[in-house]
Design a protein around this motif. Sequence first.
Motif, PDB file in Angstrom:
ATOM      1  N   SER A 306       0.833  -1.209   0.000  1.00 51.50           N
ATOM      2  CA  SER A 306       0.000   0.000   0.000  1.00 51.50           C
ATOM      3  C   SER A 306       0.859   1.247   0.000  1.00 51.50           C
ATOM      4  O   SER A 306       1.973   1.252   0.531  1.00 51.50           O
ATOM      5  CB  SER A 306      -0.913   0.009   1.233  1.00 51.50           C
ATOM      6  OG  SER A 306      -1.945  -0.934   1.102  1.00 51.50           O
ATOM      7  N   PRO A 307       0.347   2.325  -0.584  1.00 48.59           N
ATOM      8  CA  PRO A 307       1.093   3.593  -0.556  1.00 48.59           C
ATOM      9  C   PRO A 307       1.153   4.161   0.851  1.00 48.59           C
ATOM     10  O   PRO A 307       0.410   3.736   1.749  1.00 48.59           O
ATOM     11  CB  PRO A 307       0.280   4.492  -1.499  1.00 48.59           C
ATOM     12  CG  PRO A 307      -1.095   3.898  -1.513  1.00 48.59           C
ATOM     13  CD  PRO A 307      -0.916   2.433  -1.339  1.00 48.59           C
ATOM     14  N   ARG A 308       2.033   5.122   1.025  1.00 48.52           N
ATOM     15  CA  ARG A 308       2.168   5.741   2.333  1.00 48.52           C
ATOM     16  C   ARG A 308       0.869   6.414   2.763  1.00 48.52           C
ATOM     17  O   ARG A 308       0.156   6.978   1.951  1.00 48.52           O
ATOM     18  CB  ARG A 308       3.290   6.784   2.294  1.00 48.52           C
ATOM     19  CG  ARG A 308       4.673   6.180   2.064  1.00 48.52           C
ATOM     20  CD  ARG A 308       5.725   7.282   2.010  1.00 48.52           C
ATOM     21  NE  ARG A 308       7.053   6.736   1.762  1.00 48.52           N
ATOM     22  CZ  ARG A 308       8.147   7.467   1.622  1.00 48.52           C
ATOM     23  NH1 ARG A 308       8.070   8.795   1.695  1.00 48.52           N
ATOM     24  NH2 ARG A 308       9.318   6.898   1.398  1.00 48.52           N
ATOM     25  N   ASN A 311      -3.087   2.137   5.886  1.00 49.69           N
ATOM     26  CA  ASN A 311      -2.655   1.110   6.824  1.00 49.69           C
ATOM     27  C   ASN A 311      -2.729  -0.303   6.264  1.00 49.69           C
ATOM     28  O   ASN A 311      -2.215  -1.232   6.887  1.00 49.69           O
ATOM     29  CB  ASN A 311      -3.506   1.189   8.102  1.00 49.69           C
ATOM     30  CG  ASN A 311      -3.277   2.485   8.851  1.00 49.69           C
ATOM     31  OD1 ASN A 311      -2.172   3.032   8.826  1.00 49.69           O
ATOM     32  ND2 ASN A 311      -4.301   2.986   9.515  1.00 49.69           N
ATOM     33  N   TYR A 312      -3.406  -0.483   5.139  1.00 48.19           N
ATOM     34  CA  TYR A 312      -3.520  -1.833   4.586  1.00 48.19           C
ATOM     35  C   TYR A 312      -2.142  -2.379   4.243  1.00 48.19           C
ATOM     36  O   TYR A 312      -1.233  -1.633   3.843  1.00 48.19           O
ATOM     37  CB  TYR A 312      -4.370  -1.852   3.316  1.00 48.19           C
ATOM     38  CG  TYR A 312      -5.758  -1.264   3.468  1.00 48.19           C
ATOM     39  CD1 TYR A 312      -6.400  -1.234   4.701  1.00 48.19           C
ATOM     40  CD2 TYR A 312      -6.434  -0.726   2.379  1.00 48.19           C
ATOM     41  CE1 TYR A 312      -7.667  -0.690   4.832  1.00 48.19           C
ATOM     42  CE2 TYR A 312      -7.694  -0.174   2.507  1.00 48.19           C
ATOM     43  CZ  TYR A 312      -8.300  -0.161   3.745  1.00 48.19           C
ATOM     44  OH  TYR A 312      -9.541   0.385   3.879  1.00 48.19           O
ATOM     45  N   LEU A 313      -2.000  -3.700   4.396  1.00 47.42           N
ATOM     46  CA  LEU A 313      -0.730  -4.326   4.057  1.00 47.42           C
ATOM     47  C   LEU A 313      -0.485  -4.252   2.558  1.00 47.42           C
ATOM     48  O   LEU A 313       0.626  -3.952   2.098  1.00 47.42           O
ATOM     49  CB  LEU A 313      -0.725  -5.780   4.541  1.00 47.42           C
ATOM     50  CG  LEU A 313       0.563  -6.566   4.301  1.00 47.42           C
ATOM     51  CD1 LEU A 313       1.726  -5.906   5.023  1.00 47.42           C
ATOM     52  CD2 LEU A 313       0.389  -8.010   4.758  1.00 47.42           C
ATOM     53  N   TYR A 314      -1.539  -4.523   1.771  1.00 50.05           N
ATOM     54  CA  TYR A 314      -1.432  -4.502   0.312  1.00 50.05           C
ATOM     55  C   TYR A 314      -2.390  -3.470  -0.267  1.00 50.05           C
ATOM     56  O   TYR A 314      -3.396  -3.118   0.358  1.00 50.05           O
ATOM     57  CB  TYR A 314      -1.731  -5.882  -0.279  1.00 50.05           C
ATOM     58  CG  TYR A 314      -0.752  -6.950   0.155  1.00 50.05           C
ATOM     59  CD1 TYR A 314       0.576  -6.915  -0.260  1.00 50.05           C
ATOM     60  CD2 TYR A 314      -1.148  -7.991   0.983  1.00 50.05           C
ATOM     61  CE1 TYR A 314       1.478  -7.884   0.131  1.00 50.05           C
ATOM     62  CE2 TYR A 314      -0.248  -8.970   1.387  1.00 50.05           C
ATOM     63  CZ  TYR A 314       1.059  -8.904   0.959  1.00 50.05           C
ATOM     64  OH  TYR A 314       1.960  -9.861   1.355  1.00 50.05           O
ATOM     65  N   ASP A 315      -2.083  -3.028  -1.481  1.00 48.72           N
ATOM     66  CA  ASP A 315      -2.878  -1.981  -2.131  1.00 48.72           C
ATOM     67  C   ASP A 315      -4.142  -2.592  -2.744  1.00 48.72           C
ATOM     68  O   ASP A 315      -4.196  -2.919  -3.934  1.00 48.72           O
ATOM     69  CB  ASP A 315      -2.033  -1.287  -3.210  1.00 48.72           C
ATOM     70  CG  ASP A 315      -2.644   0.034  -3.646  1.00 48.72           C
ATOM     71  OD1 ASP A 315      -3.833   0.256  -3.367  1.00 48.72           O
ATOM     72  OD2 ASP A 315      -1.934   0.843  -4.272  1.00 48.72           O
ATOM     73  N   VAL A 316      -5.158  -2.746  -1.915  1.00 49.20           N
ATOM     74  CA  VAL A 316      -6.424  -3.345  -2.346  1.00 49.20           C
ATOM     75  C   VAL A 316      -7.132  -2.455  -3.361  1.00 49.20           C
ATOM     76  O   VAL A 316      -7.752  -2.942  -4.315  1.00 49.20           O
ATOM     77  CB  VAL A 316      -7.327  -3.621  -1.129  1.00 49.20           C
ATOM     78  CG1 VAL A 316      -8.694  -4.144  -1.571  1.00 49.20           C
ATOM     79  CG2 VAL A 316      -6.659  -4.608  -0.186  1.00 49.20           C
ATOM     80  N   ASN A 317      -7.037  -1.151  -3.176  1.00 49.21           N
ATOM     81  CA  ASN A 317      -7.700  -0.224  -4.108  1.00 49.21           C
ATOM     82  C   ASN A 317      -7.148  -0.383  -5.522  1.00 49.21           C
ATOM     83  O   ASN A 317      -7.896  -0.317  -6.501  1.00 49.21           O
ATOM     84  CB  ASN A 317      -7.509   1.217  -3.640  1.00 49.21           C
ATOM     85  CG  ASN A 317      -8.256   1.509  -2.359  1.00 49.21           C
ATOM     86  OD1 ASN A 317      -9.340   0.971  -2.132  1.00 49.21           O
ATOM     87  ND2 ASN A 317      -7.685   2.332  -1.497  1.00 49.21           N
ATOM     88  N   LEU A 318      -5.849  -0.597  -5.635  1.00 49.09           N
ATOM     89  CA  LEU A 318      -5.238  -0.809  -6.945  1.00 49.09           C
ATOM     90  C   LEU A 318      -5.792  -2.068  -7.592  1.00 49.09           C
ATOM     91  O   LEU A 318      -6.152  -2.067  -8.779  1.00 49.09           O
ATOM     92  CB  LEU A 318      -3.717  -0.920  -6.800  1.00 49.09           C
ATOM     93  CG  LEU A 318      -2.951  -1.397  -8.046  1.00 49.09           C
ATOM     94  CD1 LEU A 318      -3.074  -0.376  -9.168  1.00 49.09           C
ATOM     95  CD2 LEU A 318      -1.489  -1.640  -7.710  1.00 49.09           C
ATOM     96  N   VAL A 319      -5.887  -3.150  -6.843  1.00 53.32           N
ATOM     97  CA  VAL A 319      -6.398  -4.411  -7.384  1.00 53.32           C
ATOM     98  C   VAL A 319      -7.852  -4.259  -7.821  1.00 53.32           C
ATOM     99  O   VAL A 319      -8.256  -4.785  -8.866  1.00 53.32           O
ATOM    100  CB  VAL A 319      -6.245  -5.537  -6.349  1.00 53.32           C
ATOM    101  CG1 VAL A 319      -6.914  -6.823  -6.826  1.00 53.32           C
ATOM    102  CG2 VAL A 319      -4.768  -5.799  -6.071  1.00 53.32           C
ATOM    103  N   LEU A 320      -8.630  -3.539  -7.043  1.00 50.29           N
ATOM    104  CA  LEU A 320     -10.023  -3.304  -7.432  1.00 50.29           C
ATOM    105  C   LEU A 320     -10.108  -2.534  -8.750  1.00 50.29           C
ATOM    106  O   LEU A 320     -10.951  -2.847  -9.599  1.00 50.29           O
ATOM    107  CB  LEU A 320     -10.752  -2.543  -6.321  1.00 50.29           C
ATOM    108  CG  LEU A 320     -11.096  -3.341  -5.061  1.00 50.29           C
ATOM    109  CD1 LEU A 320     -11.618  -2.423  -3.967  1.00 50.29           C
ATOM    110  CD2 LEU A 320     -12.137  -4.422  -5.382  1.00 50.29           C
ATOM    111  N   ARG A 321      -9.237  -1.560  -8.924  1.00 52.08           N
ATOM    112  CA  ARG A 321      -9.238  -0.799 -10.187  1.00 52.08           C
ATOM    113  C   ARG A 321      -8.833  -1.696 -11.363  1.00 52.08           C
ATOM    114  O   ARG A 321      -9.409  -1.602 -12.456  1.00 52.08           O
ATOM    115  CB  ARG A 321      -8.295   0.407 -10.089  1.00 52.08           C
ATOM    116  CG  ARG A 321      -8.745   1.484  -9.123  1.00 52.08           C
ATOM    117  CD  ARG A 321      -8.017   2.805  -9.380  1.00 52.08           C
ATOM    118  NE  ARG A 321      -6.580   2.676  -9.262  1.00 52.08           N
ATOM    119  CZ  ARG A 321      -5.901   2.867  -8.139  1.00 52.08           C
ATOM    120  NH1 ARG A 321      -6.545   3.166  -7.020  1.00 52.08           N
ATOM    121  NH2 ARG A 321      -4.580   2.772  -8.129  1.00 52.08           N
TER     122      ARG A 321
END
Length: 542
Positions: A306-308, A311-321
């Motif tokens: 995840s970007p700075r 708090n998520y460990l991985y960038d879930v928003n990116l995967v959703l996009r």
Amino acid sequence: MEVHCDLEVDVNGEESFIVDKKIIASYSGKLSNLLGKSKATSRNLKVVLHDFPGGAESFELISRFCYNHGSTDITPSNISLLYCAAQFMEMNNSVTGTHNLLEKSEKSFEEIRYWTWSELLMALKQCQDLLPAANSLSLLEKCLDTLVARLPLTSEASPCPSTSSPDSSGIRFSCDTRSTESLKTSSSRATWWFEDLLVLGPNLVEMLVKSMISRKLDHVIISRFLFYYQKSKFYTVKSDAKRTFVETVIDMLYILDQSCVSCKSLFGILRVALNLNINKSSRNKLESMIGSQLDQAILDNLLVPSPRGINYLYDVNLVLRLLKSFLSGGICQASPTRLRRVAALVDLYMAEVAPDPCLKPSKFVALAMVMPDSARDSYDELYHAMDMYIEVHAGLSEEEKMKICCVLNYEKLSAQTCIHISQNKKFPSKAAVQALVSQQLKLKSLLHATNNSKSYADSPCSAAEVGNAGRKFDANEQLVLYARKLDLAADNVKLRAHLQGMQCRVMELEKLCKKLQTQMATFTKSRVSSHSHARSVPKLCS
């Protein structure tokens, strides 16, 4: 001819030249007009030239031309400088009318097709340093077109011709039985120029790629060059310039045939781009390219930190996009196989992010719901991810748990998973009931098949039908449901006690089915034996 040093020329503030104003003005329309309008009475004059193309080196070349009576050697190494300087100084109409530097430079450019590869690169590098002057004079287009014409054609990119392959119909060289050596030779033939073109900046690379596309060069080779260019430049340029290089490569990859662009390499650029804060347009293009090939990705590709500030460990928003980009291309209607492949990838990703204590339920549900129901043949893996998420997030309310469970299609859960749900104290009671209700039709079908086997006991084919019913029971020996209406209002404790009683009923049904199988097998053998005995009696002759 007497020479006077009566004119000081300041070139871009870099260096000053003391020259004879009459000699220089006789070849330069710009200086002639400038000095003619001057009202200065001083003998020594000073002229300041701003934005002079090529700087002091270029002015020295044209000065030599003027002092040598309009004669100089024009070569690939200086033609760009002379041409741009002549254009700037308006050296297209000398006093004598026969020493036109601009015209001489243009004629020399007509010989560009005879230049060597190294001479082309030298001239192109000079044009790059002269921007924007060189661009306005179309020098870059001439150099680029000539250079691209020297590059391998599409037909030269494949090592081994095959009459049955449409991709190899125009290959101009043959390969022998040493296929490995031939492959290396062909690969180097198609990519030998990669290293040479690293001298080009982003602007020229953009022009170069567009020229390649117009000349029908292989898009696979172009994409490989762009990836090579990005990696090479990334380690040699300053951090401020890295963003420009990456954005240029992304923009150029976007105009290629996407089937020719490596999905793995795109993910490599993505990880770099996320740290550079590239512009939104380039980011959207990159995500669109990855989304169109998401079925080729693996789990490691999606595990982007995840970007700075998040708090998520991985960038879930990116995967959703990326998933939405994949679905927006109409993939689900065109290729169910690709759709199922991505759904399986999503299930793996959800199992990976489920233990993240900072992942909000809304994001987890969004991941679970993003793929259409038709993308999954089974919801077992999705259930296991949900089970893990609910176990880690022990503080979830019943309402939040139900929102997660509502994503499940209980009809696509295996009997074993349904058993697990019914015994899972972490899951809401309503979810367990839904799992039980969805399985009622399955059990009814099994019971119906068993009842039919009794009514067809006298039929020779009934044994096979009972055998099929028995196999269904064997495959569902863990099934703890039976076909009677459940009290949906029962509380969780009563429900679990009731489930234990169901197990006995299932065991009885299994024993009944096996008994019927044995009886039908015996019945079938006896009938076969009687027919065989009848055929063994000899026919009496009349």
